[in-house]
Design an enzyme around this catalytic site. Structure first.
Site, mmCIF file in Angstrom:
data_model
loop_
_atom_site.group_PDB
_atom_site.id
_atom_site.type_symbol
_atom_site.label_atom_id
_atom_site.label_comp_id
_atom_site.label_asym_id
_atom_site.label_seq_id
_atom_site.Cartn_x
_atom_site.Cartn_y
_atom_site.Cartn_z
ATOM 1 N N GLN A 264 0.825 -1.206 0.000
ATOM 2 C CA GLN A 264 0.000 0.000 0.000
ATOM 3 C C GLN A 264 0.861 1.259 0.000
ATOM 4 O O GLN A 264 0.516 2.252 -0.635
ATOM 5 C CB GLN A 264 -0.938 0.010 1.202
ATOM 6 N N HIS A 267 1.738 3.035 -3.332
ATOM 7 C CA HIS A 267 0.754 3.772 -4.129
ATOM 8 C C HIS A 267 1.153 5.241 -4.255
ATOM 9 O O HIS A 267 1.175 5.800 -5.347
ATOM 10 C CB HIS A 267 -0.632 3.670 -3.506
ATOM 11 N N GLU A 332 -9.141 0.785 5.410
ATOM 12 C CA GLU A 332 -9.587 0.336 4.092
ATOM 13 C C GLU A 332 -9.312 -1.165 3.944
ATOM 14 O O GLU A 332 -10.192 -1.940 3.558
ATOM 15 C CB GLU A 332 -8.840 1.134 3.017
ATOM 16 N N HIS A 333 -8.079 -1.571 4.224
ATOM 17 C CA HIS A 333 -7.675 -2.978 4.171
ATOM 18 C C HIS A 333 -7.201 -3.414 5.548
ATOM 19 O O HIS A 333 -6.342 -2.751 6.139
ATOM 20 C CB HIS A 333 -6.526 -3.197 3.186
ATOM 21 N N ASP A 366 -6.730 -6.967 -4.386
ATOM 22 C CA ASP A 366 -6.637 -5.891 -5.372
ATOM 23 C C ASP A 366 -6.926 -6.383 -6.783
ATOM 24 O O ASP A 366 -7.409 -5.617 -7.626
ATOM 25 C CB ASP A 366 -5.238 -5.266 -5.345
ATOM 26 N N HIS A 425 -53.870 16.202 3.596
ATOM 27 C CA HIS A 425 -53.402 14.836 3.841
ATOM 28 C C HIS A 425 -54.507 14.040 4.541
ATOM 29 O O HIS A 425 -54.850 12.917 4.150
ATOM 30 C CB HIS A 425 -52.150 14.843 4.728
#
Length: 435
Positions: A264, A267, A332-333, A366, A425
């Site tokens: 990661q 990235h 996230e992971h 991934d 109504h």
């Protein structure tokens, strides 16, 4: 060996909560200058349409198409790209696509109804979106896996038309991305990117059809544009930097864990990689592996900046405390690199994707495990989910009242409506009450 100054925290320290808060902080506020540029681009697309697309492609992607029609990448071109890639690449894409499709078929939601004793029928009608736009990064950051992960669930959901946009800087087209488009069944592909592509999808031009929802990753200009057009169309999410949290009992090969963290961190410089373990000797061993393996990476500089600025090795008292830390981070992971990970799963409340055991490397998710790799970041796993078939379906309520049912419901609605001082109504409901 490469020396790396990675933060080492102790969860037993009185300062830990504040240290963790500072570690997790990410400033996602879009720069005012970016917002101004994006707003101008959106205005140009709305007012000038395809001519603005041509001009902006020439300026920002450094190539000018001969005609508006040249912005569309034909199905023939997609098939030619599929033929150009290697057999191994094609087989890998096809295998990954099949696994992603198979997983997402389990997410399909069906319409349902039930009938009450008085004959009233209530239910829900599930309908796929008509048209979806998928943004795919181009140029150096080309991700065929993003094509599969964004397109396949839309196709499984039954979306009638999937429109893909991909920038082609200097006119370069990535064969793997186009091959993935061919394999996943994209309906139309346009060689446009940036905020101008998002605006074209949101508002439509003579060439690019208007969509109902825009999904897919992009840079800060793409993210800002998605934020700006939200409401005109739906969007998947505003994604932050990629992140991984590994919880380990100290029994996994430290080289494996170091490389999982790198997966990661490579990235970009803002990506976050964190390891939590109750075993100090293991944390030390992983740090040694990080220093040993870092120089072997082609993205060594990016990884080093990421690990030093946003990474951490955290010592906890036991795995129970590690799970508590995981729920605070809401990563996230999340890798549960422990013996019997199933026993710890019930304790995890917040995570985008959970990788169970020592062999489930995040990288498998991934590309080809099957579950979607479009995941909530920056702690939003507290309230968000991975991209899925449900993101491409909408739900309509069904209310079919029998005469008896309308009469009984009318009595209840009348009281509540008059309590809210909404006479029409109440009277509308009262007309249906049996005398």
């Amino acid at each position: 060996m490469s020396q790396i100054n990675i933060k080492q925290l102790d969860a037993q320290s009185p300062e830990f909560d504040q240290q963790l808060k500072e570690l997790l902080h990410t400033d996602l506020v879009v720069d005012h200058q970016v917002t101004t540029i994006v707003d101008d681009i959106i205005h140009r697309i709305k007012s000038e349409g395809d001519q603005a697309l041509i001009a902006l492609t020439g300026k920002l992607d450094r190539w000018t198409p001969d005609s508006v029609e040249a912005l569309e990448i034909t199905k023939q071109s997609q098939q030619e790209a599929l033929a150009r890639i290697s057999t191994a690449e094609r087989e890998a894409l096809e295998k990954a696509a099949e696994r992603v499709k198979s997983y997402h078929q389990h997410q399909l939601q069906d319409s349902w109804q039930y009938t009450e004793a008085d004959g009233t029928v209530l239910g829900q009608k599930v309908t796929p979106l008509d048209r979806v736009g998928v943004y795919v990064p181009g140029g150096k950051a080309s991700y065929p896996s993003s094509v599969l992960m964004n397109v396949m669930p839309a196709k499984v959901a039954g979306v009638e038309e999937v429109i893909m946009v991909v920038p082609t800087p200097d006119g370069d087209i990535n064969d793997l991305v186009l091959a993935a488009a061919a394999i996943s069944g994209v309906d139309r592909v346009f060689a446009i990117g940036g905020a101008q592509a998002v605006a074209a999808l949101a508002y439509g031009t003579d060439l690019v059809p208007k969509v109902d929802k825009i999904v897919g990753p992009g840079n800060v200009f793409v993210a800002s544009a998605k934020r700006a057009v939200f409401g005109q169309v739906a969007i998947d999410m505003i994604a932050g930097p990629s992140e991984i949290l590994v919880i380990c009992d100290g029994q996994t090969d430290p080289d494996w864990i170091a490389m999982d963290l790198f997966s990661q961190a490579e990235h970009d410089e803002m990506a976050q990689a964190i390891l939590v373990s109750p075993d100090q000797a293991f944390l030390d061993a992983v740090k040694a592996s990080i220093e040993k393996l870092l120089p072997t990476l082609s993205r060594e500089k990016i990884v080093k900046i990421s690990m030093e600025s946003r990474g951490a090795l955290i010592k906890c008292s036991d795995l129970d405390q590690a799970m508590d830390i995981a729920n605070v981070i809401a990563a996230e992971h999340l890798e549960l690199s422990v013996e019997n990970p199933e026993q710890w799963l019930p304790k995890i409340r917040h995570a985008g994707a959970i990788f169970m055991g020592r062999y489930a490397a995040e990288a498998l998710g991934d590309y080809c495990a099957g579950p979607n790799h479009v995941l909530p970041t920056s702690g939003t796993a507290r309230f968000s989910s991975p991209l899925g078939v449900y993101d491409f379906q909408k739900r309509s309520s069904i209310i079919h009242c029998s005469a008896d049912g309308a009469s009984e419901l009318g009595k209840v609605a009348s009281v509540l409506a008059r309590g809210e001082d909404l006479e029409a109504h109440a009277r509308s409901a009262e007309y249906r009450i049996k005398k």
